[in-house]
Design a protein around this motif. Sequence first.
Motif, PDB file in Angstrom:
ATOM      1  N   HIS A  47     -57.676  91.662-127.858  1.00 47.35           N
ATOM      2  CA  HIS A  47     -58.261  91.913-126.292  1.00 47.35           C
ATOM      3  C   HIS A  47     -57.957  91.087-125.328  1.00 47.35           C
ATOM      4  CE1 HIS A  47     -58.054  95.968-128.301  1.00 47.35           C
ATOM      5  NE2 HIS A  47     -59.117  95.870-129.154  1.00 47.35           N
ATOM      6  N   PHE A  48     -57.431  90.863-124.498  1.00 48.29           N
ATOM      7  CA  PHE A  48     -57.935  89.920-123.218  1.00 48.29           C
ATOM      8  C   PHE A  48     -58.429  91.015-121.706  1.00 48.29           C
ATOM      9  CE2 PHE A  48     -57.863  87.680-119.339  1.00 48.29           C
ATOM     10  CZ  PHE A  48     -58.148  86.488-119.922  1.00 48.29           C
ATOM     11  N   TYR A  49     -59.974  90.798-121.399  1.00 50.04           N
ATOM     12  CA  TYR A  49     -60.365  91.473-120.607  1.00 50.04           C
ATOM     13  C   TYR A  49     -61.040  90.450-119.010  1.00 50.04           C
ATOM     14  CZ  TYR A  49     -60.725  95.388-123.462  1.00 50.04           C
ATOM     15  OH  TYR A  49     -60.559  96.695-124.885  1.00 50.04           O
ATOM     16  N   CYS A  50     -59.663  90.534-118.656  1.00 53.51           N
ATOM     17  CA  CYS A  50     -60.314  90.223-117.243  1.00 53.51           C
ATOM     18  C   CYS A  50     -61.555  90.960-116.281  1.00 53.51           C
ATOM     19  CB  CYS A  50     -59.107  89.888-116.044  1.00 53.51           C
ATOM     20  SG  CYS A  50     -59.275  89.312-114.409  1.00 53.51           S
ATOM     21  N   LEU A  51     -62.135  90.666-115.099  1.00 53.78           N
ATOM     22  CA  LEU A  51     -63.298  91.754-114.952  1.00 53.78           C
ATOM     23  C   LEU A  51     -63.050  91.326-113.243  1.00 53.78           C
ATOM     24  CD1 LEU A  51     -64.878  91.648-118.173  1.00 53.78           C
ATOM     25  CD2 LEU A  51     -67.058  92.081-116.105  1.00 53.78           C
ATOM     26  N   GLY A  52     -61.946  92.530-112.887  1.00 53.78           N
ATOM     27  CA  GLY A  52     -61.829  92.413-111.838  1.00 53.78           C
ATOM     28  C   GLY A  52     -62.576  92.394-110.230  1.00 53.78           C
ATOM     29  N   ALA A  53     -63.209  93.819-110.139  1.00 54.02           N
ATOM     30  CA  ALA A  53     -64.672  92.966-109.138  1.00 54.02           C
ATOM     31  C   ALA A  53     -63.969  93.103-108.194  1.00 54.02           C
ATOM     32  CB  ALA A  53     -65.555  92.603-109.402  1.00 54.02           C
ATOM     33  N   ASP A  54     -64.652  92.209-107.329  1.00 55.63           N
ATOM     34  CA  ASP A  54     -63.839  92.307-106.068  1.00 55.63           C
ATOM     35  C   ASP A  54     -62.898  91.251-105.751  1.00 55.63           C
ATOM     36  OD1 ASP A  54     -66.029  90.732-105.969  1.00 55.63           O
ATOM     37  OD2 ASP A  54     -67.123  90.891-103.857  1.00 55.63           O
ATOM     38  N   VAL A  55     -62.762  90.545-106.562  1.00 52.21           N
ATOM     39  CA  VAL A  55     -61.727  89.289-106.339  1.00 52.21           C
ATOM     40  C   VAL A  55     -60.237  88.936-106.355  1.00 52.21           C
ATOM     41  CG1 VAL A  55     -63.871  87.810-106.935  1.00 52.21           C
ATOM     42  CG2 VAL A  55     -62.339  88.039-109.047  1.00 52.21           C
ATOM     43  N   MET A  56     -60.185  89.841-106.658  1.00 50.71           N
ATOM     44  CA  MET A  56     -58.589  90.347-107.074  1.00 50.71           C
ATOM     45  C   MET A  56     -57.465  90.141-106.006  1.00 50.71           C
ATOM     46  SD  MET A  56     -59.017  90.647-109.590  1.00 50.71           S
ATOM     47  CE  MET A  56     -56.938  89.866-110.791  1.00 50.71           C
ATOM     48  N   ASP A  57     -57.981  90.510-104.373  1.00 50.89           N
ATOM     49  CA  ASP A  57     -57.785  90.796-103.819  1.00 50.89           C
ATOM     50  C   ASP A  57     -57.334  89.515-102.857  1.00 50.89           C
ATOM     51  OD1 ASP A  57     -59.768  90.903-101.995  1.00 50.89           O
ATOM     52  OD2 ASP A  57     -59.969  92.983-102.331  1.00 50.89           O
ATOM     53  N   GLY A  58     -57.249  88.200-103.018  1.00 50.87           N
ATOM     54  CA  GLY A  58     -57.709  87.851-102.162  1.00 50.87           C
ATOM     55  C   GLY A  58     -58.535  87.207-101.132  1.00 50.87           C
ATOM     56  N   PHE A  59     -59.378  88.174-101.144  1.00 49.77           N
ATOM     57  CA  PHE A  59     -60.529  87.876 -99.947  1.00 49.77           C
ATOM     58  C   PHE A  59     -61.013  86.788-100.334  1.00 49.77           C
ATOM     59  CE2 PHE A  59     -64.790  89.150 -98.310  1.00 49.77           C
ATOM     60  CZ  PHE A  59     -64.474  89.195 -97.471  1.00 49.77           C
ATOM     61  N   TYR A  60     -62.245  86.320-100.800  1.00 47.01           N
ATOM     62  CA  TYR A  60     -63.063  85.461-100.891  1.00 47.01           C
ATOM     63  C   TYR A  60     -61.542  83.944-101.006  1.00 47.01           C
ATOM     64  CZ  TYR A  60     -66.407  88.523-102.115  1.00 47.01           C
ATOM     65  OH  TYR A  60     -67.952  88.754-101.930  1.00 47.01           O
ATOM     66  N   SER A  61     -60.179  84.174-102.174  1.00 48.68           N
ATOM     67  CA  SER A  61     -59.996  82.450-102.060  1.00 48.68           C
ATOM     68  C   SER A  61     -58.476  83.200-103.183  1.00 48.68           C
ATOM     69  CB  SER A  61     -60.631  82.395-103.162  1.00 48.68           C
ATOM     70  OG  SER A  61     -59.696  80.699-103.787  1.00 48.68           O
ATOM     71  N   ASP A  62     -57.218  82.697-102.606  1.00 51.74           N
ATOM     72  CA  ASP A  62     -56.007  82.846-103.387  1.00 51.74           C
ATOM     73  C   ASP A  62     -56.063  82.578-104.322  1.00 51.74           C
ATOM     74  OD1 ASP A  62     -54.337  85.010-101.592  1.00 51.74           O
ATOM     75  OD2 ASP A  62     -53.520  83.735-100.319  1.00 51.74           O
ATOM     76  N   ASN A  63     -56.468  80.622-104.257  1.00 53.38           N
ATOM     77  CA  ASN A  63     -56.698  80.407-105.623  1.00 53.38           C
ATOM     78  C   ASN A  63     -57.739  81.105-106.971  1.00 53.38           C
ATOM     79  OD1 ASN A  63     -55.760  77.673-104.041  1.00 53.38           O
ATOM     80  ND2 ASN A  63     -56.795  76.505-103.743  1.00 53.38           N
ATOM     81  N   VAL A  64     -59.047  81.095-106.158  1.00 55.39           N
ATOM     82  CA  VAL A  64     -59.096  82.263-107.316  1.00 55.39           C
ATOM     83  C   VAL A  64     -58.503  83.611-108.172  1.00 55.39           C
ATOM     84  CG1 VAL A  64     -61.345  83.763-107.537  1.00 55.39           C
ATOM     85  CG2 VAL A  64     -62.093  81.651-106.811  1.00 55.39           C
ATOM     86  N   THR A  65     -57.518  83.988-106.967  1.00 53.90           N
ATOM     87  CA  THR A  65     -57.491  85.608-107.508  1.00 53.90           C
ATOM     88  C   THR A  65     -56.167  84.906-107.698  1.00 53.90           C
ATOM     89  OG1 THR A  65     -57.753  86.504-105.421  1.00 53.90           O
ATOM     90  CG2 THR A  65     -55.681  87.585-106.866  1.00 53.90           C
ATOM     91  N   LEU A  66     -55.447  84.014-107.910  1.00 57.51           N
ATOM     92  CA  LEU A  66     -53.821  83.681-108.542  1.00 57.51           C
ATOM     93  C   LEU A  66     -54.378  82.850-110.217  1.00 57.51           C
ATOM     94  CD1 LEU A  66     -51.733  82.427-105.648  1.00 57.51           C
ATOM     95  CD2 LEU A  66     -52.118  84.398-106.390  1.00 57.51           C
TER      96      LEU A  66
END
Length: 424
Positions: free
Chosen positions: A116-135
């Motif tokens: 299993h691979f689990y990405c904890l999405g939290a609040d970092v998946m919409d590019g708000f903080y950084s597109d680099n982080v999200t992508l």
Amino acid sequence: MQLTIKTQILFQLLSIYAATLGFLRKTKVRSQIDASALFLPPSDPGSIGDEAMLAASMEHLAAQGIQRIGIITLQPTARWENLKLVTDTINIKGFFTRGSWWERFRLVEKISRYEHFYCLGADVMDGFYSDNVTLLRLNLVALAAKTGADATILGFSFNHQPTDAAVQSFSQLPASVRLCCRDPISYQRIKQCLQRPVELVADLAFMLQPAEDSDLTVRVSKWVRAQKAQGRIVLGVNANALHLTKVTRLKRDEFIQFYANAFINLCSRNQKISLLMIPHDFRGDDSDVSIAQAILEAMPSAIKPYCMQVPTPCSAAEIKSICADLDLVLTGRMHLAIACLGQGIPVGGVTYQGKFEGLFRHFELPGMTIDPEKAFQPGVLTDFLIDLIAKREDIHQQIQSHLANVKVLSVSNFERKPKNALAG
């Protein structure tokens, strides 16, 4: 943000390699993968909220028979002190920007070793903080899925203005990747952006078990109960520097004094108020710890005997246990709100990123949030608290009536539904 040509080529080559590993897994040419899970956290250590999600997830999976649990970090020295179930740490600093090609292919091969691979999405998946982080995160999810791992983006929120790059990257994820939105508002938003199945869940931290017997928990709870034995109302408070970026007219000293004045006014209107400051993030010079200390220092001597700050370091499970004894909490951190709601405790949120509203929608609780631009006007925050104090018993009953269902939704992050049962 656009990926460079070099990065695009690198990702394409890694994708081919990942797909090859996936084919070998599917045809059982490779050795059987054991019961294992690899986590990609929202950030490196320092956030109690991130720790709450990770600890709750790992405890749940361990109870389900997962034998090997890995975690990905962005810094070689990062250590999650309170995550005792982690058996392996994988560092990915500079994954797309530096290091040898061999190291990058080696990372993909390491990911392929997990079931299993689990990405904890939290609040970092919409590019708000950084597109680099999200992508980066979405690219890693895509690679994991192509290796044949059961890939899921766990409980994430989605703000009302996602970046174009984030939306495009979501749309390019392999069809096998599960998307789990943690609140009804985010669920509707991402359904409007994407033409693919999305599942409504609740935040992972609702599964976290409180640490009721730790020395820290016992010490703080003893103080809270002593206050309540005197007939006092104990208000938990989290203030944080996130709102300094939202309310640009306030400097740090003004921000601190504003909170102090709000509590001084509250205590003048209700002389039976005691304050427990609850830091929930230890990162940076303006951490919750330093903000809490500054507010307490600004309080007059007559009020200080009725104030306490939760000692640090502390764990997410300890914070959740402490919340159970409080009468009401005011917080600028969403995961402290979740710790309270999970214990049936009324909580008001000073909002950011539109996350609190979706959380309270799970409990059908309107009016529990206040926008920072409104909150930091004279008298408004005090009035907000006075209203919540008056309604706290009704709020408690409303939370209790929905809590069992919300906990079921939290567990559903890990329950893959049949395709014909998914909402799209």
